[in-house]
Design a protein around this motif. Structure first.
Motif, PDB file in Angstrom:
ATOM      1  N   TYR A 157       0.853  -1.177   0.000  1.00 20.36           N
ATOM      2  CA  TYR A 157       0.000   0.000   0.000  1.00 20.36           C
ATOM      3  C   TYR A 157       0.895   1.236   0.000  1.00 20.36           C
ATOM      4  O   TYR A 157       1.727   1.405   0.878  1.00 20.36           O
ATOM      5  N   ASP A 158       0.739   2.068  -1.040  1.00 21.77           N
ATOM      6  CA  ASP A 158       1.527   3.286  -1.103  1.00 21.77           C
ATOM      7  C   ASP A 158       0.607   4.478  -1.320  1.00 21.77           C
ATOM      8  O   ASP A 158      -0.565   4.332  -1.639  1.00 21.77           O
ATOM      9  N   TYR A 159       1.142   5.690  -1.123  1.00 22.51           N
ATOM     10  CA  TYR A 159       0.304   6.879  -1.210  1.00 22.51           C
ATOM     11  C   TYR A 159      -0.062   7.249  -2.641  1.00 22.51           C
ATOM     12  O   TYR A 159      -0.970   8.033  -2.864  1.00 22.51           O
ATOM     13  N   LEU A 160       0.593   6.681  -3.652  1.00 19.09           N
ATOM     14  CA  LEU A 160       0.213   6.942  -5.028  1.00 19.09           C
ATOM     15  C   LEU A 160      -1.099   6.228  -5.376  1.00 19.09           C
ATOM     16  O   LEU A 160      -1.977   6.803  -6.016  1.00 19.09           O
ATOM     17  N   GLN A 161      -1.230   4.958  -4.959  1.00 20.38           N
ATOM     18  CA  GLN A 161      -2.459   4.201  -5.211  1.00 20.38           C
ATOM     19  C   GLN A 161      -3.546   4.583  -4.208  1.00 20.38           C
ATOM     20  O   GLN A 161      -4.723   4.522  -4.533  1.00 20.38           O
ATOM     21  N   PRO A 163      -4.314   7.673  -1.996  1.00 26.07           N
ATOM     22  CA  PRO A 163      -3.926   9.045  -1.655  1.00 26.07           C
ATOM     23  C   PRO A 163      -4.185   9.435  -0.200  1.00 26.07           C
ATOM     24  O   PRO A 163      -3.576  10.371   0.298  1.00 26.07           O
ATOM     25  N   PRO A 167       2.524  10.434   2.946  1.00 22.99           N
ATOM     26  CA  PRO A 167       3.822  10.005   2.412  1.00 22.99           C
ATOM     27  C   PRO A 167       4.871   9.912   3.496  1.00 22.99           C
ATOM     28  O   PRO A 167       4.809  10.438   4.515  1.00 22.99           O
TER      29      PRO A 167
END
Length: 167
Positions: A157-161, A163, A167
């Protein structure tokens, strides 16, 4: 897991299995509980040993208590494997002489599909192992729990996918 069991039809049979492994073993020992005869089950693709293959699990009763929860400690439980067969006893005794924990993979299979696990694998380390007669007992702890991905092991899970993540 309890929700899955509650939603499971009453006619469905659940098979509880353990895979026991250490680097000193020539091959993993695999057990299935509450059956009279050995059974073949499929190992999930990508598994560290025999991924995607149908392998034999020996009929061998085992029990585990509910995991103990303590603040600042990973969950742990006592596990007991009865009637450890003659082939496994020398492996376990040799493993006790190696400075490495014995690894246990827990899987559950549904009787309607034995080709891959319905639940698991969950990886444990077996510590404080004792052999008394034909019984093996020890403490099973979830290995490296704080670094496990949640809720899916295969997704980052990342902040690009996502929001809403910071970050």
């Amino acid at each position: 897991m309890l929700e899955a069991i509650a939603a499971c039809p009453p006619s469905a049979r659940i098979f509880y299995t353990l895979e026991i492994w250490q680097s000193s073993f020539a091959e993993p020992a695999r057990c299935v509980a509450n059956v009279g005869d050995d059974m073949a089950f499929g190992i999930e693709p990508g598994a560290p040993r025999d991924g995607g293959a149908m392998v034999t699990f020996i009929a061998c009763p085992f029990t585990a208590e509910y995991p103990e929860q303590r603040e600042g400690q990973p969950p742990s439980t006592r596990i007991k494997i009865d009637n450890v067969n003659r082939e496994l006893v020398p492996q376990i005794r040799a493993a006790l002489g190696v400075r490495q924990y014995i690894q246990i993979l827990y899987r559950e299979y549904l009787g309607s599909d034995l080709t891959e696990p319905a639940y698991g694998p969950i990886e444990f380390e077996l510590r404080d192992v004792q052999m008394v007669g034909a019984s093996l007992t020890g403490t099973a702890m979830v290995r490296n729990l704080q670094n496990k991905r949640f809720p899916r092991l295969s997704k980052n899970y990342d902040y690009l996918q996502f929001p809403s993540l910071l970050p």
